[in-house]
Design a protein around this motif. Structure first.
Motif, PDB file in Angstrom:
ATOM      1  N   VAL A 250      46.749  57.969  70.287  1.00 53.83           N
ATOM      2  CA  VAL A 250      46.386  57.618  71.665  1.00 53.83           C
ATOM      3  C   VAL A 250      47.275  56.514  72.214  1.00 53.83           C
ATOM      4  N   GLY A 251      48.060  55.881  71.359  1.00 51.53           N
ATOM      5  CA  GLY A 251      48.994  54.857  71.781  1.00 51.53           C
ATOM      6  C   GLY A 251      49.792  54.374  70.597  1.00 51.53           C
ATOM      7  N   ALA A 252      50.972  53.805  70.840  1.00 57.90           N
ATOM      8  CA  ALA A 252      51.807  53.314  69.744  1.00 57.90           C
ATOM      9  C   ALA A 252      52.720  52.213  70.257  1.00 57.90           C
ATOM     10  N   PHE A 253      53.186  51.370  69.321  1.00 54.50           N
ATOM     11  CA  PHE A 253      53.976  50.204  69.717  1.00 54.50           C
ATOM     12  C   PHE A 253      54.739  49.654  68.520  1.00 54.50           C
ATOM     13  N   LEU A 254      55.720  48.803  68.806  1.00 53.52           N
ATOM     14  CA  LEU A 254      56.423  48.061  67.767  1.00 53.52           C
ATOM     15  C   LEU A 254      55.499  46.956  67.276  1.00 53.52           C
ATOM     16  N   SER A 255      55.257  46.905  65.980  1.00 54.23           N
ATOM     17  CA  SER A 255      54.337  45.916  65.418  1.00 54.23           C
ATOM     18  C   SER A 255      55.019  44.557  65.319  1.00 54.23           C
ATOM     19  N   GLY A 256      54.476  43.574  66.033  1.00 57.56           N
ATOM     20  CA  GLY A 256      55.063  42.244  66.008  1.00 57.56           C
ATOM     21  C   GLY A 256      56.527  42.282  66.407  1.00 57.56           C
ATOM     22  N   ALA A 257      57.364  41.600  65.628  1.00 63.51           N
ATOM     23  CA  ALA A 257      58.801  41.608  65.887  1.00 63.51           C
ATOM     24  C   ALA A 257      59.505  42.783  65.215  1.00 63.51           C
ATOM     25  N   GLY A 258      58.731  43.679  64.554  1.00 65.38           N
ATOM     26  CA  GLY A 258      59.293  44.833  63.882  1.00 65.38           C
ATOM     27  C   GLY A 258      59.644  44.508  62.424  1.00 65.38           C
ATOM     28  N   SER A 259      59.964  45.505  61.684  1.00 65.61           N
ATOM     29  CA  SER A 259      60.416  46.824  62.082  1.00 65.61           C
ATOM     30  C   SER A 259      59.346  47.915  62.036  1.00 65.61           C
ATOM     31  N   THR A 260      58.105  47.573  61.677  1.00 67.74           N
ATOM     32  CA  THR A 260      57.028  48.550  61.586  1.00 67.74           C
ATOM     33  C   THR A 260      56.667  49.075  62.975  1.00 67.74           C
ATOM     34  N   VAL A 261      56.312  50.363  63.019  1.00 67.79           N
ATOM     35  CA  VAL A 261      55.771  50.967  64.233  1.00 67.79           C
ATOM     36  C   VAL A 261      54.313  51.336  63.955  1.00 67.79           C
ATOM     37  N   THR A 262      53.430  50.931  64.859  1.00 68.02           N
ATOM     38  CA  THR A 262      51.994  51.120  64.694  1.00 68.02           C
ATOM     39  C   THR A 262      51.476  52.122  65.719  1.00 68.02           C
ATOM     40  N   ALA A 263      50.659  53.059  65.259  1.00 70.36           N
ATOM     41  CA  ALA A 263      50.027  54.039  66.139  1.00 70.36           C
ATOM     42  C   ALA A 263      48.509  53.941  65.988  1.00 70.36           C
ATOM     43  N   ILE A 264      47.802  54.081  67.094  1.00 72.30           N
ATOM     44  CA  ILE A 264      46.342  54.075  67.101  1.00 72.30           C
ATOM     45  C   ILE A 264      45.865  55.522  67.178  1.00 72.30           C
ATOM     46  N   ALA A 265      44.925  55.884  66.308  1.00 71.73           N
ATOM     47  CA  ALA A 265      44.494  57.275  66.207  1.00 71.73           C
ATOM     48  C   ALA A 265      42.970  57.396  66.216  1.00 71.73           C
ATOM     49  N   ILE A 266      42.488  58.411  66.869  1.00 70.25           N
ATOM     50  CA  ILE A 266      41.072  58.767  66.822  1.00 70.25           C
ATOM     51  C   ILE A 266      40.851  59.862  65.794  1.00 70.25           C
ATOM     52  N   ASP A 267      41.840  60.738  65.631  1.00 77.70           N
ATOM     53  CA  ASP A 267      41.833  61.796  64.626  1.00 77.70           C
ATOM     54  C   ASP A 267      43.287  62.199  64.368  1.00 77.70           C
ATOM     55  N   ASN A 268      43.475  63.241  63.572  1.00 78.72           N
ATOM     56  CA  ASN A 268      44.821  63.769  63.269  1.00 78.72           C
ATOM     57  C   ASN A 268      45.740  62.726  62.611  1.00 78.72           C
ATOM     58  N   GLU A 269      45.159  61.802  61.829  1.00 80.06           N
ATOM     59  CA  GLU A 269      45.966  60.726  61.240  1.00 80.06           C
ATOM     60  C   GLU A 269      47.092  61.259  60.346  1.00 80.06           C
ATOM     61  N   ARG A 270      46.796  62.273  59.541  1.00 79.84           N
ATOM     62  CA  ARG A 270      47.828  62.797  58.636  1.00 79.84           C
ATOM     63  C   ARG A 270      48.961  63.462  59.402  1.00 79.84           C
ATOM     64  N   GLN A 271      48.616  64.191  60.452  1.00 80.92           N
ATOM     65  CA  GLN A 271      49.648  64.828  61.262  1.00 80.92           C
ATOM     66  C   GLN A 271      50.518  63.782  61.956  1.00 80.92           C
ATOM     67  N   ILE A 272      49.874  62.725  62.420  1.00 81.45           N
ATOM     68  CA  ILE A 272      50.620  61.638  63.051  1.00 81.45           C
ATOM     69  C   ILE A 272      51.597  61.008  62.056  1.00 81.45           C
ATOM     70  N   ALA A 273      51.095  60.738  60.846  1.00 79.93           N
ATOM     71  CA  ALA A 273      51.948  60.147  59.819  1.00 79.93           C
ATOM     72  C   ALA A 273      53.121  61.064  59.481  1.00 79.93           C
ATOM     73  N   GLN A 274      52.858  62.358  59.367  1.00 80.76           N
ATOM     74  CA  GLN A 274      53.924  63.316  59.046  1.00 80.76           C
ATOM     75  C   GLN A 274      54.959  63.384  60.165  1.00 80.76           C
ATOM     76  N   ASN A 275      54.477  63.371  61.407  1.00 77.72           N
ATOM     77  CA  ASN A 275      55.403  63.418  62.539  1.00 77.72           C
ATOM     78  C   ASN A 275      56.295  62.178  62.590  1.00 77.72           C
ATOM     79  N   MET A 276      55.691  61.014  62.321  1.00 79.12           N
ATOM     80  CA  MET A 276      56.476  59.780  62.320  1.00 79.12           C
ATOM     81  C   MET A 276      57.509  59.802  61.207  1.00 79.12           C
ATOM     82  N   GLN A 277      57.115  60.323  60.039  1.00 85.98           N
ATOM     83  CA  GLN A 277      58.050  60.399  58.914  1.00 85.98           C
ATOM     84  C   GLN A 277      59.207  61.354  59.244  1.00 85.98           C
TER      85      GLN A 277
END
Length: 304
Positions: A250-277
């Motif tokens: 439902v939303g995503a952003f650069l975590s702090g100063a980076g380099s991690t990217v954080t996504a907020i999820a209501i469902d589909n967490e595994r699909q989100i993780a796979q897509n990011m990978q």
């Protein structure tokens, strides 16, 4: 001395949340742990993240933070024997330095019988860190607004009570983005249009989190104050954000100063993780994904 043994658990944090630059952060259920006992000299053993990089002498940030505490209250510096289990990656925008700062301050405070309240510890932590978002979320847990009073060192905090129980998916690159580099590339002045852009979106962001209007979160996490500049250090940032929302975040952003990217999820967490990978691989980025929850407690201390 109030205790012979302390166990301190401090959560990772994901700050800024897009539009909330330097004033908004969430705590995550990924923890650094300290076991602390009094000692005649400072000793520290580190397992996990940073074990080959972090200082193990008096220059370690935990010891430096404890020293700052004792100097602040005007008491002799007490020495500590510390065992660290570090799970928060270094220089990835997940609050590793904030966790170390809080660990040192809290250990020293408990050893002295807790002369400082949480608010006073937080002010010290912000003075050490330089900004309030990570240490506030790390100390108090949940999602926190944190600002510094223009009249002095006071830190004003307010918790954002998040509707429901969203998950957090993070992509953690192998490459580090030291905070000093990520801040150095930011302009000292911003256009009024960009300031207005962020002001409206951070207001929308807080309202979206509180009411569960997840359809607004993607827009609310847009930013013009820091993320566009930091793509110089993480060229795949926009692709990673887009890949997560394409998969249902439902939303995503650069975590702090980076380099991690954080996504907020209501469902589909595994699909989100796979897509990011998959997106990271296309961008030539090596890293790992984790599916986490929001920590609602903050730093915990056990004494015995």
């Amino acid at each position: 001395m109030a205790s012979k043994f302390l166990h301190i658990r401090t959560p990772a944090t994901s700050a800024n949340m897009g539009s909330g630059f330097d004033c908004l952060g969430i705590a995550l259920n990924l923890y650094n742990e300290l076991s602390v006992t009094p000692s005649e000299s400072n000793k520290i053993r580190i397992q996990g993240e940073g074990s080959a990089e972090l200082s193990t002498d008096d220059e370690n940030l935990i010891f430096q933070s404890a020293k700052r505490f004792f100097e602040t209250i005007g008491r002799p510096v007490q020495k500590m024997n510390i065992d660290c289990i570090n799970r928060i990656p270094l220089a990835r925008g997940l609050g590793s330095s904030g966790a170390a700062t809080l660990g040192g301050l809290i250990a020293a405070n408990v050893m002295e019988g807790n002369p400082l309240a949480n608010q006073e510890l937080l002010q010290l932590a912000v003075q050490i860190e330089g900004y309030p978002d990570n240490v506030t979320a790390g100390l108090l847990g949940g999602c926190q607004i944190a600002i510094q009073s223009g009249q002095g060192p006071e830190v004003i905090t307010s918790e954002v009570l998040i509707e429901g129980n969203p998950s957090v998916v993070i992509f953690v690159p192998e490459s580090q983005m030291p905070t000093e580099h990520a801040r150095a590339i930011l302009p000292r002045e911003v256009d009024r249009e960009d300031a207005i852009f962020n002001l409206g979106r951070v207001a929308l962001l807080i309202n979206s989190l509180r009411t569960g209007k997840w359809q607004d979160l993607k827009t609310a996490m847009e930013d013009r104050l820091h993320q566009p500049y930091r793509t110089q250090l993480l060229p795949g940032l926009n692709s990673l954000i887009a890949s997560s929302t394409d998969a249902g975040a439902v939303g995503a952003f650069l975590s702090g100063a980076g380099s991690t990217v954080t996504a907020i999820a209501i469902d589909n967490e595994r699909q989100i993780a796979q897509n990011m990978q998959r997106s990271a691989k296309e961008e030539g980025l090596v890293g790992t994904t984790q599916i986490l929850a929001i920590d609602k407690i903050g730093t915990q201390v056990t004494e015995r």
